[in-house]
Design an enzyme around this catalytic site. Structure first.
Site, PDB file in Angstrom:
ATOM      1  N   ASP A  67      -3.297  -8.564   2.559  1.00 17.42           N
ATOM      2  CA  ASP A  67      -2.012  -7.912   2.358  1.00 17.42           C
ATOM      3  C   ASP A  67      -1.058  -8.913   1.691  1.00 17.42           C
ATOM      4  OD1 ASP A  67       0.122  -6.042   2.699  1.00 17.42           O
ATOM      5  OD2 ASP A  67       0.695  -7.063   4.546  1.00 17.42           O
TER       6      ASP A  67
ATOM      7  N   ASP B 226       3.027  -8.551   1.405  1.00 10.37           N
ATOM      8  CA  ASP B 226       4.313  -8.723   2.087  1.00 10.37           C
ATOM      9  C   ASP B 226       4.099  -8.825   3.592  1.00 10.37           C
ATOM     10  OD1 ASP B 226       5.121  -8.317  -0.472  1.00 10.37           O
ATOM     11  OD2 ASP B 226       6.044  -6.371  -0.137  1.00 10.37           O
TER      12      ASP B 226
END
Length: 383
Positions: free
Chosen positions: A9, A11
Site C-alpha cells: 500500500d 498512503d
C-alpha cells in the site's frame, strides 16, 4: 523458482497519510513513514520479493483531486525511494470512489489479475503490507498473507467486537501486526519465532503456544490462580504472546502441574528461538517496592540454575513456595539456558512476582534480534 511478491500500500504505509483530506496532493504534505527507507532498501537488496504498489486514490483525475496536484508529490516520492535502491516492478493505482464498487478497487483484485492463477507466482508465500483492514482483506482475496502496519489488531475482529464490517477471518491471514518497519524487515528476513508444544502424560495435559515477537497478549489457565498471575508476567513484561492451557492432577497436589508447565514452556522457548542467529543472548534486574530481584540468563545451550531466594511462607496464594525453585530448574533445563536468580526483600508476594518480571525482562533483552548483525552470538560457532 516461483516469484514471491510484496503488494505494498502507499498512503499510511510508505508515506504518512494526510490526516484531514487523505489526499497527498502537494509537496508540503509528503512525509515518509518512519524507518521505511532503511528497511525497504534492506528487503529489496537481501530478499527475492517483487515489489508491487497497490493504492486507492479516490477520484484521481476529477475536479476534487486533479491529476496536476497528484503527480508532483507521487513522482518525488518514487524518485526518493529509487535513490535508496527501492524500485517497484509494478504500480497499480485505482481512481474510483468507494461508492463505485469498482472491481479494481482494493480489496478487490481487478488490478492484479495478472498475478492470479499464474504459475509463475507463489501467492501463498507473498504478502500484502498495508495499514487498513481492507489491505488484510486484499491478502485474503489474493490467497497470500498480510502484514498489518497497525498495532490495533482488534480492527480485524468482526464488527461486533469493534472492527469493521467484513472482517471475519482476517486475523487468520494476518502474519504480523506492527507499526514499526524494523519489525517488518526482521519478520521477512529472519522469519517468525512461534512455537507450540503439547505435553501429555498420565498426570497432566498441557498446551503452550508462544510468539517471541508478539505484543504481550496472554491467555493462561493452569487451574492455579497465583501461578496464572506469575506466568502472565512473562508474556506481558517480555513482550511475548503466550497461551498456556493445563489440565493437571490437582486432586493429588500442585507439583506435576507446575513442573510440567515449566518443561513445556521451556521447550517452547527453545523451539521458537530456532537458530539463535542475531539474538542478544544475555540478559536483568529490577526493583519491586521493598524487593530487589535479579535474573541473569544466557541462551548458551548449557542449562544451569543458581537460586538465591529464600521464602518464609509455605504458600503464596495456591502455590507452594517450595515449587518456585523447581519451576525455574525445569524451565532452565527445557529451554537450555543458564539462569542465575537472586531476590532480596521482606514481602514474599513482591519477591516472587519481582523474579517473574525480571525473568520476563531478561527474556525480552536476550531474544532481541538484529538482522543487520545476523550472526551466531558465540565464539565457538555453535549454541
Amino acid at each position: 523458482m516461483k516469484k514471491k511478491i510484496l503488494f505494498i500500500d502507499r498512503d499510511g504505509t510508505l508515506v504518512i497519510e494526510p490526516p484531514i483530506d487523505y489526499q497527498l496532493d502537494s509537496l508540503e504534505k509528503l512525509e515518509f513513514y518512519p524507518k521505511v527507507m532503511r528497511n525497504l532498501g534492506f528487503i529489496r537488496s537481501k530478499l527475492d520479493f517483487e515489489f508491487v504498489m497497490v493504492t486507492n486514490q479516490d477520484g484521481l483525475g476529477t475536479p476534487s483531486f486533479p491529476e496536476e496536484t497528484f503527480w508532483p508529490a507521487h513522482n518525488l516520492m518514487m524518485k526518493t525511494l529509487a535513490g535508496e535502491g527501492i524500485t517497484f516492478d509494478d504500480i497499480c493505482i485505482d481512481r474510483s470512489m468507494p461508492q463505485d464498487n469498482a472491481p479494481t478497487r482494493k480489496p478487490r483484485t481487478g488490478m492484479l489479475t495478472r498475478y492470479l492463477d499464474n504459475p509463475e507466482y507463489d501467492l501463498p508465500g507473498s504478502f500484502v503490507i498495508g495499514d487498513r483492514p481492507t489491505d488484510v482483506e486484499l491478502a485474503k482475496n489474493l490467497g497470500c498473507r498480510a502484514i498489518f502496519l497497525n498495532d490495533n489488531i482488534d480492527l480485524l475482529n468482526p464488527v461486533t467486537q469493534g472492527g469493521e464490517a467484513g472482517c471475519e477471518g482476517l486475523k487468520d491471514v494476518c502474519a504480523l501486526a506492527t507499526t514499526d518497519w524494523d519489525r517488518v524487515a526482521e519478520f521477512l528476513f529472519a522469519g517468525e519465532r512461534r512455537a507450540e508444544v503439547r505435553r501429555t502424560t498420565k498426570e497432566t495435559d498441557i498446551h503452550v503456544a508462544l510468539d517471541l515477537d508478539g505484543n504481550g497478549r496472554c491467555h493462561i489457565n493452569t487451574g492455579l490462580g497465583f501461578f496464572d498471575h506469575m506466568l502472565e508476567q512473562i508474556g506481558k513484561h517480555g513482550g511475548m504472546d503466550l497461551e498456556i492451557s493445563v489440565k493437571g492432577d490437582l486432586y493429588v497436589d500442585e507439583h506435576h502441574t507446575i513442573e510440567d508447565t515449566a518443561l513445556a514452556l521451556g521447550e517452547c522457548i527453545a523451539q521458537a528461538l530456532g537458530s539463535k542467529r542475531g539474538i542478544e543472548r544475555y540478559g536483568y534486574a529490577l526493583p519491586m517496592d521493598d524487593c530487589l530481584c535479579q535474573v541473569c540468563l544466557d541462551f548458551g545451550g548449557r542449562p544451569w540454575l543458581v537460586w538465591n531466594a529464600v521464602f518464609k511462607r509455605e504458600r503464596i496464594g495456591d502455590m507452594p513456595t517450595e515449587m518456585f525453585l523447581h519451576f525455574f530448574k525445569s524451565l532452565s533445563d527445557a529451554a537450555r539456558m543458564n539462569l542465575n536468580i537472586k531476590a532480596e526483600g521482606e514481602n514474599e508476594h513482591h519477591k516472587i512476582e519481582g523474579i517473574f518480571k525480571a525473568l520476563a525482562r531478561a527474556l525480552k533483552m536476550a531474544v532481541k534480534r538484529d538482522i543487520y548483525h545476523y550472526e551466531l552470538p558465540s565464539s565457538k560457532g555453535v549454541l
